[in-house]
Structures are given as C-alpha cells and as structure tokens.
Design an enzyme around this catalytic site. Structure first.
Site, PDB file in Angstrom:
ATOM      1  N   CYS A 249      -5.965 -24.605 -11.640  1.00 49.09           N
ATOM      2  CA  CYS A 249      -5.182 -23.776 -10.446  1.00 49.09           C
ATOM      3  C   CYS A 249      -5.472 -24.274  -8.925  1.00 49.09           C
ATOM      4  O   CYS A 249      -4.590 -24.286  -8.081  1.00 49.09           O
ATOM      5  CB  CYS A 249      -5.623 -22.220 -10.579  1.00 49.09           C
ATOM      6  SG  CYS A 249      -4.853 -21.095  -9.759  1.00 49.09           S
ATOM      7  N   CYS A 250      -6.778 -24.411  -8.687  1.00 49.63           N
ATOM      8  CA  CYS A 250      -7.139 -24.848  -7.520  1.00 49.63           C
ATOM      9  C   CYS A 250      -6.443 -26.489  -7.148  1.00 49.63           C
ATOM     10  O   CYS A 250      -6.004 -26.578  -6.040  1.00 49.63           O
ATOM     11  CB  CYS A 250      -8.673 -25.101  -7.443  1.00 49.63           C
ATOM     12  SG  CYS A 250      -9.548 -23.524  -7.166  1.00 49.63           S
TER      13      CYS A 250
ATOM     14  N   CYS B 192      -8.798 -17.095  -2.020  1.00 48.20           N
ATOM     15  CA  CYS B 192      -7.471 -16.449  -2.757  1.00 48.20           C
ATOM     16  C   CYS B 192      -8.004 -14.920  -3.206  1.00 48.20           C
ATOM     17  O   CYS B 192      -9.030 -14.559  -3.520  1.00 48.20           O
ATOM     18  CB  CYS B 192      -7.303 -17.241  -3.739  1.00 48.20           C
ATOM     19  SG  CYS B 192      -6.436 -18.764  -3.319  1.00 48.20           S
TER      20      CYS B 192
ATOM     21  N   CYS C 174     -10.086 -14.547  -6.430  1.00 49.98           N
ATOM     22  CA  CYS C 174     -11.050 -15.153  -6.448  1.00 49.98           C
ATOM     23  C   CYS C 174     -12.305 -14.958  -5.358  1.00 49.98           C
ATOM     24  O   CYS C 174     -13.246 -15.644  -5.348  1.00 49.98           O
ATOM     25  CB  CYS C 174     -10.806 -16.500  -6.678  1.00 49.98           C
ATOM     26  SG  CYS C 174      -9.813 -16.929  -7.940  1.00 49.98           S
TER      27      CYS C 174
ATOM     28  N   CYS D 199     -14.146 -25.534  -4.669  1.00 46.34           N
ATOM     29  CA  CYS D 199     -12.668 -25.509  -5.026  1.00 46.34           C
ATOM     30  C   CYS D 199     -12.202 -27.074  -5.341  1.00 46.34           C
ATOM     31  O   CYS D 199     -11.053 -27.170  -5.742  1.00 46.34           O
ATOM     32  CB  CYS D 199     -11.630 -24.636  -4.281  1.00 46.34           C
ATOM     33  SG  CYS D 199     -11.731 -25.231  -2.613  1.00 46.34           S
TER      34      CYS D 199
HETATM   35  S1  SF4 Z   1      -9.147 -20.073  -5.713  1.00 49.09           S
HETATM   36 FE1  SF4 Z   1      -8.300 -18.988  -7.485  1.00 49.09          FE
HETATM   37  S2  SF4 Z   1      -6.190 -18.353  -7.044  1.00 49.09           S
HETATM   38 FE2  SF4 Z   1      -6.962 -19.773  -5.375  1.00 49.09          FE
HETATM   39  S3  SF4 Z   1      -5.905 -21.593  -6.151  1.00 49.09           S
HETATM   40 FE3  SF4 Z   1      -8.316 -21.518  -6.829  1.00 49.09          FE
HETATM   41  S4  SF4 Z   1      -8.427 -20.546  -8.831  1.00 49.09           S
HETATM   42 FE4  SF4 Z   1      -6.120 -20.395  -8.121  1.00 49.09          FE
END
Ligand code: SF4
Length: 249
Positions: free
Chosen positions: A121-122, A203, A206, A231
């Site tokens: 996701c990151c 985010c 998170c 991240c």
């Molecule tokens: S911080 Fe969380 S929501 Fe944002 S990109 Fe990374 S995993 Fe995805």
C-alpha cells in the site's frame, strides 16, 4: 492545551540551531537552483521548514503526496499555506486506476493484514508518487529529526543516494521542544490533530494518538514491530551519508 504550549520550550542553543537550519536551507537553494524541493508531509517539522523558506524567500519548491487516505485536516493545510505564505504546494497522487485495481484485489485495509500488505500500500500510494515528485530535482528537503524515533537516532543532516541526489534534513538536531517553540513564537499554522496528541501524522488508518511519554512515532503503524515502522520514504540504512560543516551566516 494547544500543542505549542504542551510541547514547546526554549532549550539552550535554540537560536544557534535555528541559524544553522536556516543556513542549510539557504545553501541548498544556492547549490541546487530550481532543482530543490521540500517534500512536505504538512506536519509540524515541515511547517517550520515552510515558514523558514517563505520568511527568507528561499528558492525551494514545496510538494506533497496525497495518498488518498489522508485526514481532512491534513488536506486543509494546503489552502492554509497558500493563504498565509502565498506559496503553492504541488500535490502528487497515485494513479487512480492503479488504486482502484489495488483495492479491488487486496482490499481497502490491506495494511492490517500483513507487513507485506502494508508495504505494498505504501509503495503504491507513497513511493511511486514520490519518484515523480523528485524527478528533475537534484536535492530534496525533509523534516526528519533524530529525536522522532530510535530508527532516526542517527539521522544525518545530509545523505546522497545512489543517483547522486541529496536528501537534506536541516532539523536533524532539533528536538520536539524546538519545533513547537518555533511554531508558537512565529504563529506558524499547523494541523489541529497535533493538539489531539498526534505528534506524527500520516494516513488516517495508520495513525493514532500517543500517550505522554510514548515515542513520537509510536502512533504510526503501531500494530507492527518498531523496527518496521517506516514507510519506505526514508530507509534507515543503505545510503551514503555525509555530515557537512555549516556555519551560520
Ligand atoms: S501509511 Fe497506511 S494508508 Fe498510507 S500508504 Fe501506507 S499503508 Fe497505505
């Protein structure tokens, strides 16, 4: 109590750290004309840097990543920066089709299922847009500080990656107290989530509030082991590092 009063304090050497941070920014603007950018998270440290860039009219561009999962109050910082400083923050987002495909395949909250899911996701929402943000730049400025977490305890003022691009952390030696003293003293706009015990804001899914005495970044990916809590924007090891001597003008 508001964050500047809760966290801010004048520490010995603050004026010197401020002068050196300003000089590091000035030298970056001179060394990388039109090719240096502040990659702002819109958090407290980056607001200090934004204020310094605006106050001293330094030729450093502003850009941020909109992951699609940010808090509304984070996005509201964009018009607030423009209104206060007359500066536009360029916004980079992940490709919409790639996000739709990812969510369809992996789900919206894949970050809670595994470390690999969170990192995927990151990678999609942060790392890919970051590469576009950095394209054409020979240097970028970040708000990293040594006191933010044990992962950042050795943060140098400057690193150079394998492509030769410089990453500059002018506030590396600042404390949380320094940051909030500066924000309070200069009436710098900041995300109201900082008042609600969010020293580090990422985010929405998170990020959580932290208790007094907890690590500043304890509210980021708190379900993971502490050593994994980055991240990918700021890898802990691997880059060639150099600390440069800078003397305040
Ligand atoms: S911080 Fe969380 S929501 Fe944002 S990109 Fe990374 S995993 Fe995805």
């Amino acid at each position: 109590m508001r964050a500047p009063e809760r966290y801010g304090r004048v520490r010995e050497g603050h004026a010197q750290r401020l002068a050196l941070a300003t000089e590091r920014l000035r030298q970056a603007a001179q060394a990388h004309p039109e090719r240096v950018v502040l990659a702002t998270s819109l958090g407290a440290e980056d607001m200090v840097l934004t204020d310094l860039i605006a106050r001293h009219r330094l030729g450093i561009k502003l850009a941020t990543l909109d992951t699609g999962r940010l808090h509304a109050s984070t996005l509201e910082m964009l018009p607030r920066i423009e209104a206060r400083y007359g500066l536009k923050v360029r916004v980079y987002s992940p490709p919409a089709q790639a996000v739709i495909h990812f969510v369809r395949e992996r789900g919206l909250d894949v970050m809670r299922e595994s470390l690999a899911g969170r990192q995927a996701c990151c990678a999609l929402r942060k790392l890919e847009p970051l590469q576009r943000l950095l394209d054409g730049h020979t240097a970028w400025v970040v708000g990293l500080r040594r006191g933010q977490s044990s992962n950042r305890a050795e943060q140098p003022f400057e690193t150079v990656d394998e492509t030769g691009r410089c990453k500059l952390a002018p506030l590396a030696d600042w404390s949380q107290a320094d940051v909030w003293h500066y924000i309070g003293e200069h009436q710098v706009p900041y995300n109201p989530l900082h008042d609600a015990f969010h020293p580090s804001i990422g985010c929405e899914p998170c990020t959580r509030a932290v208790a007094l005495g907890e690590d500043e970044r304890a509210g980021r990916w708190w379900w993971e082991h502490a050593s994994a809590q980055e991240c990918g924007l700021h890898p802990v090891a691997g880059a060639h590092q150099q600390d440069t001597e800078v003397h305040a003008a």
